[in-house]
Design an enzyme around this catalytic site. Structure first.
Site, mmCIF file in Angstrom:
data_model
loop_
_atom_site.group_PDB
_atom_site.id
_atom_site.type_symbol
_atom_site.label_atom_id
_atom_site.label_comp_id
_atom_site.label_asym_id
_atom_site.label_seq_id
_atom_site.Cartn_x
_atom_site.Cartn_y
_atom_site.Cartn_z
ATOM 1 C CB CYS A 37 -0.969 0.000 1.183
ATOM 2 S SG CYS A 37 -0.220 -0.209 2.802
ATOM 3 C CB SER A 66 3.318 -0.269 5.202
ATOM 4 O OG SER A 66 4.588 -0.413 5.813
ATOM 5 C CG ASP A 67 6.383 2.890 0.031
ATOM 6 O OD1 ASP A 67 7.537 2.541 0.370
ATOM 7 O OD2 ASP A 67 6.162 3.476 -1.045
ATOM 8 C CB CYS A 68 9.888 2.216 3.790
ATOM 9 S SG CYS A 68 10.227 0.592 3.093
ATOM 10 C CB SER A 72 3.002 3.596 5.201
ATOM 11 O OG SER A 72 3.381 3.631 3.874
#
Ligand code: NAG
Ligand code: NAG
Ligand code: NAG
Ligand code: NAG
Ligand code: NAG
Ligand code: NAG
Ligand code: NAG
Ligand code: NAG
Length: 751
Positions: A282, A315-317, A319
């Protein structure tokens, strides 16, 4: 330079970017600990466990007769809550007591294994991996088998690196965000602006990364073995990095349901459904106010329940931190945010929030411990499918000799040759009888810039974290090109190295510039590939995967507007070839060759179809333009329809040149005229075919009527309109069209 006196051939190697800077994930790379890359000994290896004083027969999670799900459950059930939360971040700590080693989840393989992320290291043992062209160049080949083959080679290099202890097995690639706006800094990472093309790329690349031969289909997708794990990212509506002070961490993408279904989420749906990707990521941004990672409708409901994701969501880092500190969403505490994203379906946190605040979220009753258990089970089932627990003997022999092998580097060169696009050729290329050649421009001796990002270096003008503000060449490059072209006595060829589009109309129209080549960022073998094309060792056949807008496009619509369709009240033009009807520098799909190709379509198969409507099937209305013809039954809902009807046709492709060539045949459909605010046309298929000089190759296409002729309406319903559709078979310059009629008839059995 001695330009005024030269009669040499002149070759410009120019682009919008000419310095290299260090990559973007600035915040994240600060705190990288010394990674402990576990050597490839399977977790359940009896000897490994024995050396730690553990007995494999006593560890239920190593019991091979049980299902992966049951083993994952036993592993998770054996952990304390403290131990569980230590496994929920990308740097999972492991549980020594249970024989579970640490695991680094974050590796990248966008166009070759890269050391972006904590999970991969290049060192003297493995100094690098094959760097294929950036994805935008590979996309321009329109060669589905090449896309898959590159994925297969990348995953072979990855398994070899895993054996040597240099990487994990979970790769957060590909990037399949549709390019909505030409200013986006990450265009190079993507397969372009068309959702169908992006989706086809995703399926092929994911299957190349993941599939073991013979295990492409399996009845139980929870146990289907994986060569490496791919990840469809960044879901969803993420395509703004930092534009005039608006950054991806704060951006709220206002997206209509129609655009979401038709464009932004479509490639993700196909990546999961048809690619069977074992992971999705995401994105940072919000969609209609809600951070994507915290939206159960986008996450759990769409990806897992509707599309059937078998795998984990990451998650994107950082997030979750962004939700709290950047977006200050709902005034969340860290614990609130952790609870929200976990309930939305996020299994793994690239970051430390789950690890630091997961326990408190359980203790405060905001999530249940079983929520954590479910997330962990999703993670361990993927690792089991990768052979991380039991080994995967078929890959044991892979080693250094399989990384950057001559064959793999040749494939990188081949991909660049196939993707490079010839934009102009005024009877100049290929070069013959060249005695002297002057190479001019900031990229005349490019090395790093060829590679693009997600390969250890980045570019100054377009990259992750940096969008562009205009579509012009930077600095004085335009003036340089024009002045040199004016005084040069020999032919002048412009080679453009850029991922995003540039307004080079000045060069297209300048009679002193004889040819133009777009080479994107063509990868480690890019220089060789450019030379092969210039000197006629390869006949170019690449096609643009993006609309090349004129420079004034950026004045007409702000990058923050997510609308794909034109907005007459705001004066916004549409976006992409599907909705933009203005003048372009070069249209989507444009590309020349040293040959010309002409088509004949033998009319042998039917040009209409009768769709039987069941008794309970309702006609759906459509909005028509004023005065347009409205059929009695304008459309039916695709979901309600069996949709088994297909149509097919053959195209005879004649190579009317003196060089053999690979040629891309692209097929579009156009809906019946008069339907308001629908796409002008959409790609429904493409094939790259080899056609020897002076010969004909026959290409066959088969299309499903519902998939290929449907439209998405304002309410995001996918509808099949009745009436006269148009099929266009396009060769990059012009095309042949023919009508295709869709009729609805009452099914006599039910009427
Ligand atoms: C390279 O890194 C791997 C993983 O940490 C390690 O096993 C290997 O010994 C390293 N090679 C050298 C030459 O340092
Ligand atoms: C497509 O790519 C493959 C490499 O995977 C190559 O063998 C084939 O020739 C290409 N097709 C054409 C028509 O260029
Ligand atoms: C090209 O770049 C390489 C590497 O930076 C350098 O060694 C070489 O001298 C350069 N060649 C020219 C002609 O500038
Ligand atoms: C192509 O070259 C001819 C002859 O030099 C010139 O007259 C013509 O304008 C050129 N066309 C373009 C589009 O540059
Ligand atoms: C998105 O919608 C919200 C709520 O209507 C509005 O406040 C915001 O300005 C919009 N953002 C953009 C970029 O249009
Ligand atoms: C192009 O789209 C604009 C915006 O919707 C519209 O006003 C215009 O009439 C269209 N032009 C053509 C040639 O279709
Ligand atoms: C293409 O054109 C050539 C010559 O103009 C003609 O001989 C050939 O039949 C055509 N082939 C096709 C498939 O249209
Ligand atoms: C085929 O090439 C010849 C010679 O260049 C040209 O005269 C003819 O128009 C071409 N035919 C087609 C169909 O492009």
């Amino acid at each position: 330079m001695g330009i005024t006196s030269t009669t040499a051939h002149l070759l410009f190697i120019l682009s919008c970017c000419f310095t290299s800077l260090v990559a973007a994930r600035v915040k994240l790379l600060e705190a990288v600990p010394t990674a402990s890359f576990a050597p490839n000994t399977a977790v359940c290896d009896a000897g490994r466990l024995g050396s730690q004083g553990l007995d494999v027969t006593k560890l239920g999670y190593c019991e091979k007769s049980l299902s992966y799900y049951d083993r994952a459950k036993m592993l998770v059930d054996g952990m304390t809550l403290d131990e569980k939360v230590q496994q929920l971040g990308d740097r999972a700590a492991g549980v020594a007591r249970l024989g579970l080693p640490p695991y680094l989840w974050w590796s990248e393989a966008l166009h070759g294994v890269s050391d972006t992320g904590h999970g991969t290291v290049f060192n003297a043992t493995v100094p690098g991996a094959t760097s294929f062209p950036t994805v935008i160049v590979t996309a321009a080949t329109f060669n589905e088998s090449l896309w898959k083959t590159i994925g297969q080679v990348v995953s072979t290099e990855a398994r070899a690196m895993f054996n040597l202890g240099n990487t994990g097995l979970t790769f957060w690639s590909p990037n399949i965000n549709v390019v909505r706006d030409p200013r986006w800094g990450r265009v190079m990472e993507t397969p372009g602006e068309d959702p169908f093309v992006v989706a086809r790329y995703s399926v092929n690349y994911v299957r190349g990364l993941q599939d073991l031969e013979g295990a492409e289909t399996a009845t139980d997708l929870n146990s289907r073995p994986l060569k490496t794990a791919a990840c469809c990212k960044h879901y969803a509506a993420y395509d703004l990095d930092n534009w005039l002070g608006v950054d991806r961490w704060h951006f709220n993408a206002n997206v209509t349901e129609q655009d979401m279904s038709e464009t932004f989420s479509y490639p993700f749906e196909i990546c999961v459904r048809e690619g069977d990707a074992s992971s999705a990521m995401c994105s940072f941004n919000r969609v209609n106010g809600i951070p994507v990672c915290a939206d159960p409708k986008l996450m759990k409901q769409s990806m897992r329940d509707e599309w059937g994701l078998h795998g984990y969501i990451v998650s994107d880092c950082d997030s979750i931190e962004v939700i709290v500190d950047g977006q200050k969403w709902l005034g969340d505490t860290e614990v609130d945010a952790v609870a929200q994203v976990m309930k939305a379906g996020l299994d793994l946190d690239c970051g430390k929030y789950y690890t630091n605040f997961g326990k408190a979220a359980v203790e405060q009753g905001k999530i249940k411990e079983s929520d954590i258990d479910n997330a962990l089970k999703n993670l361990y089932v993927v690792l089991m499918r990768l052979g991380y627990f039991d080994g995967m003997p078929m890959f044991d022999s892979l080693g250094k000799q399989d990384i950057c092998s001559a064959d793999n580097m040749e494939l990188a060169a081949e991909a660049a040759r196939q993707g490079i696009v010839l934009l102009k050729n005024n009877a100049t290329l290929p070069f013959t009888n060249v005695n002297t050649l002057a190479v001019v421009g900031p990229h005349a001796n490019a090395t790093d810039a060829m590679i693009g990002n997600y390969a250890g270096l980045d570019t100054s003008q377009e990259r992750e974290g940096v969008d562009r503000v205009d579509l012009n060449l930077p600095g004085y490059q335009t003036q340089l090109i024009n002045q040199v072209a004016m005084v040069s006595k020999g032919p002048v060829v412009l080679v453009v190295l850029t991922a995003g589009v540039l307004d080079i109309g000045f060069a297209r129209d300048n009679p002193n510039i004889d040819a133009i080549i777009w080479a994107g960022y063509p990868g480690q073998e890019g220089g060789q590939a450019i030379a092969d094309i210039l000197f006629g060792k390869y006949n170019p056949g690449g096609r643009l995967p993006l609309t090349w807008y004129q420079a004034n496009y950026v004045d007409q619509v702000p990058m923050t507007s997510m609308l794909l369709r034109p907005d007459d009240t705001l004066g916004y033009p549409g976006r992409t070839y599907k909705f933009f009807n203005g003048t372009t520098v070069y249209p989507f799909g444009y590309g020349l060759s040293y040959s010309t190709y002409n088509y004949t379509i033998p009319f042998t198969s039917p040009r209409s179809v009768n769709i039987k409507l069941g008794k309970l099937q309702h006609c759906r209305d459509l909005t028509f333009n004023d005065g347009a013809f409205r059929p009695a039954c304008p459309a039916v809902l695709v979901e309600d329809t069996a949709c088994e009807e297909e149509f097919d046709f053959e195209v005879d492709v004649f190579n009317n040149g003196t060089m053999d060539g690979a040629h891309v045949v692209m097929v579009y459909s156009t809906p019946p005229s008069g339907i308001a605010r629908t796409h002008a046309k959409k790609v429904i298929g493409f094939q790259r075919v080899f056609v020897p000089a002076g010969q004909t190759t026959t290409v066959k296409f088969t299309f499903n009527v519902c998939k290929s002729l449907s439209i998405v309406d304002y309410n995001a319903y996918t509808l099949l309109p009745s009436g006269g559709h148009t099929i266009t078979v396009d060769n990059g310059l012009d095309g042949l069209t023919f009508p295709f009629q869709v009729n609805f008839v009452a099914d006599e059995d039910t009427a």
